[in-house]
Scaffold this active site. Structure first.
Site, PDB file in Angstrom:
ATOM      1  N   PHE A 162     -11.489   6.549  10.161  1.00 18.96           N
ATOM      2  CA  PHE A 162     -10.121   6.056  10.348  1.00 18.96           C
ATOM      3  C   PHE A 162      -9.385   6.851  11.408  1.00 18.96           C
ATOM      4  CE2 PHE A 162     -11.037   4.880   5.982  1.00 18.96           C
ATOM      5  CZ  PHE A 162     -10.522   3.599   5.897  1.00 18.96           C
ATOM      6  N   ASP A 163      -8.717   6.139  12.292  1.00 23.93           N
ATOM      7  CA  ASP A 163      -7.592   6.740  12.986  1.00 23.93           C
ATOM      8  C   ASP A 163      -6.505   6.966  11.947  1.00 23.93           C
ATOM      9  OD1 ASP A 163      -5.686   7.355  15.110  1.00 23.93           O
ATOM     10  OD2 ASP A 163      -4.820   5.418  14.582  1.00 23.93           O
TER      11      ASP A 163
END
Length: 241
Positions: free
Chosen positions: A13-14
Site C-alpha cells: 500500500f501507498d
C-alpha cells in the site's frame, strides 16, 4: 474484473492519499498560512500550487527526511505564489504528518484485508512521521518500507526494488503480490514499469483535477479501480470462497 483478488497473498500500500488523507493534512496548514499572508485561494488552489513543489524536492533530495521535504516544498509553494513562508510555518508543515487524519474507512478495510493477506507499506515518508500515522491506522503491518529506508521517493524505483527483497524474505512469490494506491504519478507509473499488477483507490473520484498529486508522467495502468478502501476490501472478501 480483470484479475482475481483471491490469486494474491500480499498487498503493498501507498499510505498518504490512499490510507491517510494527506490533502486534508496539507490544507490544514496551507490554508491558515494563506489567510495570514493575504492570499485569497481555496484549498484546491493551494494543493495544486503545492503538488509540483513536493515532487521537485523529492526528486532533487531523495536522501532528505520527509519532514524536511515538506518544509522545503512549502517554501517553494510560497515563492510560486509570491508570498514568503517563514521558518515557523515551514516547520509546522514538516511536523504535521502525525496529525494528518486517516480516511474513515481505512482501519476497517485494513483489518478485513489482514484476514487474507500480508500487508506491506510502501511510502514516501520517514520513520518518525509514519509512526504517528501507524497509530491512527491501528493495524499491524508485516513490512514497512519508507523513503528513509531506500533513500529515494516514488516514482523512483527504489521502493519497488526494496519490495522485491522483502517479498523474498517473507516467502511471498512476486506474482502473489498486488500493489494498492491512489496516486497514478507516485505509484501506478512505477508499478507498471516494475511489472506489478495494481489497484487504483480513486479517492478523488468525485472531484476533478489532480489535487496535491502531480499529473502522471509516463505510462501507467491499473487492473481494478475502487472509489474507497472499503469497496476494495468488500470485493476482496467476496472473491474468497
Amino acid at each position: 474484473m480483470t484479475i482475481d483478488l483471491a490469486d494474491y497473498d500480499a498487498l503493498s500500500f501507498d499510505c498518504y492519499g490512499t490510507l491517510i488523507d494527506w490533502e486534508a493534512g496539507i490544507a490544514a496548514v496551507l490554508s491558515p498560512w494563506a489567510a495570514e499572508v493575504g492570499l485569497d485561494l481555496s484549498d484546491e488552489d493551494l494543493l495544486l500550487a503545492y503538488a509540483d513543489q513536493e515532487a521537485r524536492v523529492e526528486a532533487e533530495h531523495g536522501d532528505w527526511l520527509y519532514s524536511d521535504v515538506l518544509a522545503e516544498a512549502f517554501r517553494g509553494t510560497g515563492e510560486k505564489l509570491g508570498a514568503a513562508v517563514s521558518d515557523a510555518w515551514a516547520a509546522r508543515l514538516g511536523g504535521s504528518v502525525p496529525d494528518w487524519p486517516a480516511f474513515e474507512d481505512s482501519t476497517e478495510a485494513l483489518r478485513s484485508l489482514a484476514q487474507d493477506y500480508q500487508l506491506i507499506i510502501l511510502s514516501n515518508v520517514d520513520h518518525a512521521s509514519f509512526a504517528g500515522s501507524a497509530d491512527r491506522l491501528d493495524v499491524p503491518f508485516d513490512r514497512v518500507i519508507t523513503a528513509q529506508d531506500v533513500k529515494a521517493y516514488k516514482p523512483a524505483p527504489n521502493h519497488f526494488e526494496a519490495l522485491d527483497v522483502a517479498l523474498e524474505e517473507m516467502g511471498v512469490p512476486r506474482e502473489r503480490l498486488l500493489h494498492v494506491a491512489q496516486s497514478l504519478f507516485h505509484d501506478h507509473v512505477p508499478a507498471k514499469r516494475h511489472g506489478l499488477p495494481s489497484v487504483w483507490i480513486n479517492r478523488r473520484h468525485a472531484r476533478p483535477g489532480w489535487g496535491a498529486t502531480p499529473e502522471p508522467q509516463g505510462e501507467f495502468s491499473y487492473d481494478l479501480e475502487f472509489p474507497s478502501m472499503i469497496a476494495f476490501a468488500e470485493a476482496a472478501r467476496a472473491a474468497r470462497p
